[in-house]
Design an enzyme around this catalytic site. Sequence first.
Site, PDB file in Angstrom:
ATOM      1  N   GLY A  89      -4.678   6.336   7.164  1.00 26.13           N
ATOM      2  CA  GLY A  89      -4.443   5.822   6.141  1.00 26.13           C
ATOM      3  C   GLY A  89      -2.446   4.976   6.279  1.00 26.13           C
ATOM      4  CB  CYS A  90      -1.122   2.676   4.602  1.00 28.11           C
ATOM      5  SG  CYS A  90      -1.242   2.817   2.534  1.00 28.11           S
ATOM      6  CE1 TYR A  91       1.743   6.287  -1.202  1.00 30.57           C
ATOM      7  CE2 TYR A  91       0.102   5.403  -1.011  1.00 30.57           C
ATOM      8  CZ  TYR A  91       1.580   5.418  -1.882  1.00 30.57           C
ATOM      9  OH  TYR A  91       1.054   4.491  -2.499  1.00 30.57           O
ATOM     10  CB  THR A  92      -2.395   9.722   5.647  1.00 29.43           C
ATOM     11  OG1 THR A  92      -2.559   8.515   6.111  1.00 29.43           O
ATOM     12  CG2 THR A  92      -3.245  10.532   4.696  1.00 29.43           C
TER      13      THR A  92
ATOM     14  CB  CYS B   5       4.015   7.375   5.790  1.00 25.90           C
ATOM     15  SG  CYS B   5       6.306   7.534   5.889  1.00 25.90           S
TER      16      CYS B   5
END
Lengths: 351, 351, 351, 351
Positions: A149-152, A154
């Site tokens: 995922g995107c948040y993950t 980062c």
Amino acid sequence: MVKVGIIGATGYAGGELVRILLRHRDVEIKWYGSRSYIDKKYAEVYQNMFELVEDKCLDDNIEKLADAVDVIFTATPQGYLAGILTEEILNKVKIIDLSADYRIKDVSVYEKWYKLEHKSPQFIEEAVYGLCEVNRDQVKKARLVANPGCYTTCSILTAYPLVKEGLIDPNTLIIDAKSGTSGAGRGAKVPNLYCEVNENMKAYGVTTHRHTPEIEEQLGYAAGKNITVTFTPHLAPMNRGILATEYASLVPKADGTMPTAEDLRAAYEKYYKKEKFVRVLPDGVCPETKWVEGSNYVDVNFKVDERTGRVVMMGALDNLVKGAAGQAVQNMNLLFGFDEAEGIDLVPMFP
Amino acid sequence: MVKVGIIGATGYAGGELVRILLRHRDVEIKWYGSRSYIDKKYAEVYQNMFELVEDKCLDDNIEKLADAVDVIFTATPQGYLAGILTEEILNKVKIIDLSADYRIKDVSVYEKWYKLEHKSPQFIEEAVYGLCEVNRDQVKKARLVANPGCYTTCSILTAYPLVKEGLIDPNTLIIDAKSGTSGAGRGAKVPNLYCEVNENMKAYGVTTHRHTPEIEEQLGYAAGKNITVTFTPHLAPMNRGILATEYASLVPKADGTMPTAEDLRAAYEKYYKKEKFVRVLPDGVCPETKWVEGSNYVDVNFKVDERTGRVVMMGALDNLVKGAAGQAVQNMNLLFGFDEAEGIDLVPMFP
Amino acid sequence: MVKVGIIGATGYAGGELVRILLRHRDVEIKWYGSRSYIDKKYAEVYQNMFELVEDKCLDDNIEKLADAVDVIFTATPQGYLAGILTEEILNKVKIIDLSADYRIKDVSVYEKWYKLEHKSPQFIEEAVYGLCEVNRDQVKKARLVANPGCYTTCSILTAYPLVKEGLIDPNTLIIDAKSGTSGAGRGAKVPNLYCEVNENMKAYGVTTHRHTPEIEEQLGYAAGKNITVTFTPHLAPMNRGILATEYASLVPKADGTMPTAEDLRAAYEKYYKKEKFVRVLPDGVCPETKWVEGSNYVDVNFKVDERTGRVVMMGALDNLVKGAAGQAVQNMNLLFGFDEAEGIDLVPMFP
Amino acid sequence: MVKVGIIGATGYAGGELVRILLRHRDVEIKWYGSRSYIDKKYAEVYQNMFELVEDKCLDDNIEKLADAVDVIFTATPQGYLAGILTEEILNKVKIIDLSADYRIKDVSVYEKWYKLEHKSPQFIEEAVYGLCEVNRDQVKKARLVANPGCYTTCSILTAYPLVKEGLIDPNTLIIDAKSGTSGAGRGAKVPNLYCEVNENMKAYGVTTHRHTPEIEEQLGYAAGKNITVTFTPHLAPMNRGILATEYASLVPKADGTMPTAEDLRAAYEKYYKKEKFVRVLPDGVCPETKWVEGSNYVDVNFKVDERTGRVVMMGALDNLVKGAAGQAVQNMNLLFGFDEAEGIDLVPMFP
């Protein structure tokens, strides 16, 4: 030329896959799958593609697609791929899944956070979590890649070296993340209207966001134990970009002293010095989302807070590139033995 | 009519003071002080004031001003007021200082964080910290009000009830704050240019921001002890608004159980139920900066994270109103016995 | 206290009516009509109204409403009011219609541009076009006020003095208007999503926008003849504001010379010198939307282009205030004999 | 590898040159000239270039530079290149000038509009106006290319086919252009601060903008006669992009009838069908700046307004790419015989 199919080509992540793959020298896109726009020209859905893509959108028949291409990207809602994936398909084609279906090894955790029944748990075990910098070798051999995922992406990459080296207590980790609005997708919803997002900041999914268990699982591997973290996403008035500001207590060294900035920097260098797409910024320079926009870079840095015994870690990436399509292509490059940077060696665009 | 003088009338906070005071029924502005624009029409500096303000900008002669008005607002750089304030001036006129000069009781803390010598420490003791909801009674009797900072107002009010009631451990407090760009002032600097801020998020002043000791002092009073906190400000691509997301560990109750959401809500209600300008939002609703834009409101709420034993607190305000000019007028209303809401009873503007 | 009902209270114009009317000293809102949110608390639809509005949304039963209030604002889709208005209703209550139903005197023009059959053309004749600065006296006596459109208010007021005085040839008039996105309403549509509007400019409705005949009719009255104009609206990445840039050829004076800037300025002063809400800016100063944001002002100015024999006129307003709700309240003030500026004497908010 | 030097490498256009040239396969940048940042690492001025550019900024010694490289890009203030250019330099190195110094053939026009004395008018005649689609063959043979302005590239290409084919009266041409803020440069000025530009639209340079004579000269060549046009630039709250909306009266055909949409489309196709970087959009589709962001495309289209006998033309480009650095590289490609699209074959980024 490797033949590529995309299921979910008309979401923002799908659009970014197209943008990147059009300039990838070793592939050609053969299938623009989109349930919502079947038979419509792709360039009518994304007018930036006018004269660049002549194809029409096709339905999302994965079995037909598996015969036609070498690799499929699924940029689809949660549960979609899990509901249709079969051994037969996996025998024919590589799959890089941008949804969360195969990211979490414990199916009960997936089902609890996503409130979905997992329809094909038999593939979870073999799926490789496609965080390239951490799992590069496993990705190369995979049939099924669970693109992070995107948040993950980062959140994990920002804290990974310090967790891995035991320099921070992972159970004190607090992640405060700010995301651009493309992360919310292209669905027509009032909260995503221009006038609702512009000139506004808010937290959402507080204590309940689905990327939490993904972060916990991956950083747990690094820590060598189960951990819990606090993760709070925020919506920011910008198109692209995630900034993660992360807080954790430092762990005293064997001699009882606290780790220094030099110790921490050495840890970051150990894991990222050779990594093209992770840039450890110079001392005192904070990551900014604009500096990585349009590129596959993650910029990271940290600051020790001696007064409180904590470290503040910061990471920035473009949620549609390293946070989605760019990392997916990086995984594809690993799968097919291409130069890992092919097609994603993009210079950040500023301003 | 109470006569008002403003020193620093052409900064953004000064401009907001003018916007508010023009519609205050009990005052008239007699002095638009601005070192940078002396003799220029105020409405040429802020064209929104065309036909509303006919005055020219005057120099910032505080002694002359003290004879001409009943109250002076100083929206000036750090150290300015401390360098010119005298007992004689304070005997003539009330002063509401929007700078940090008299906010911090321990002059050595001020001098360390601000890297300035304090030129009139003799007035620090009597200065009242103008956080109206906390120090209302002292403000009423003050000669000199130290108007709180924008980040501090938001950060303190968001956590105050839980600290005061001992429901959280204040030394675990981590404040992640996001501010609109008007907080950076109207100075012509490259980092504040449109193209540098737009489509961008960044942290700055990490572990060193000057609002940190102000938060620690005030929440320390609430806690009844000295505390240290981690405070990280961020620049967000919007004109106005601060969102503070705050994290702390819950303190077990006497019976060993953890405080519940109901316990926490009771604490918020205890301190804010009667407060017009602090709105405790319904359960599950997150504060958003846009919902308070242009108004003097602070919206607060919280979410218990049972998995980690922490609470996530959130607060939103308009940095130029409750975070600066609005609170300054609220303090003026208290000083002169006006209705506390006069002139600042503004309905938030949406969108 | 005059009792007010709003039909369509949950659109952006409806929300702005509420913001303004809450601080109007002579009225109280008795009815928040909203087909989409019946029985939902208004403050849940617009959280900025938390603790300010306790009412729930009601259905839009105009007959019941006509018995309950003194004036009804209809901020409703085209055709709605025309479909339900009756003589009986008009005998009971004043109506200020923010839709286009009664703006255009020639029903065939309305039906052609709006592609709707007009259901109550019998009321068109008596409806007063509520452009206060032009039709003030007629508004005072009206039962039914057709509140002008946002683009039209801006476009007409910017050119009116020059058309009225015969200084420009109205058939050469070209209006290039730029609007903030709140003008597109609160409906959930892909083109209005944050990521589609942000960092983007586009024209739309080119040669076919419905405000064209409204402008032509009103400026035609000023010109004393039928006219045609070119009108092009654009969507700009901002919440509020309309900027109209207008071009026309100057008409030579009787002596064969071209009108000078002084001649043109005299015309603007003739019509606007006494108008509180129209500000003719000083020579050389261009209107900017930000300078009128949140207020009922229209800022206008012009520049003669001697090389081409044209004049460039410019006007700026807040589309939700003078372009919708503010002007509607201005009309209400005229209808009920209140101070014309009551409730709308708002200072523009900057930044 | 062709060696490239940039003078003015730290402005926004210079930064964009670097972004593009770093991925150009036939060149290497040898000189990052910047008067303001001499000896500072380029990647400290533009942090997006961290780990991509290791060089420091050098002074702008053009004579030394002429010995070191094959081509120089000058992204410098007006008058700079004219003040230092010599025959000796031109004999050693190709020059592509992004300033206006050699764009206008009539030196008196240059001096009048730019209010500068031209120091080397002897080179004006040989300089080729680098609008590639119009002057491709001359560019190939040039020593000195005058790279067109951002507004002019957009304005000219949008109207060119209709002027060239005599379908519109060029003296009726009115150009209303909207530009992102990067066009204003990276200088620290109050009007370019985030809070001044955001949520704001304004015209500027009305009737006096310096791109006017450049447009008139070039479209005059197309028309075969001297022409005057009205050109109004606007500042829009976005980083990149120019949208030009242009208005002109249609010229009746020989048979007295008006040109039809088909006639106009045929003219656009005649000049642009083979042009890679000019995209004539399908009927009814308006250009949007976001669809070309980050790319070298110009999207154009038009709409006939039969009611007024006018045509509305629209064009959109990225002011830093086709409006500056991209077109400069396109000119370099022509000069050196590279593939015209090398390095600028960028897919627009959306969102």
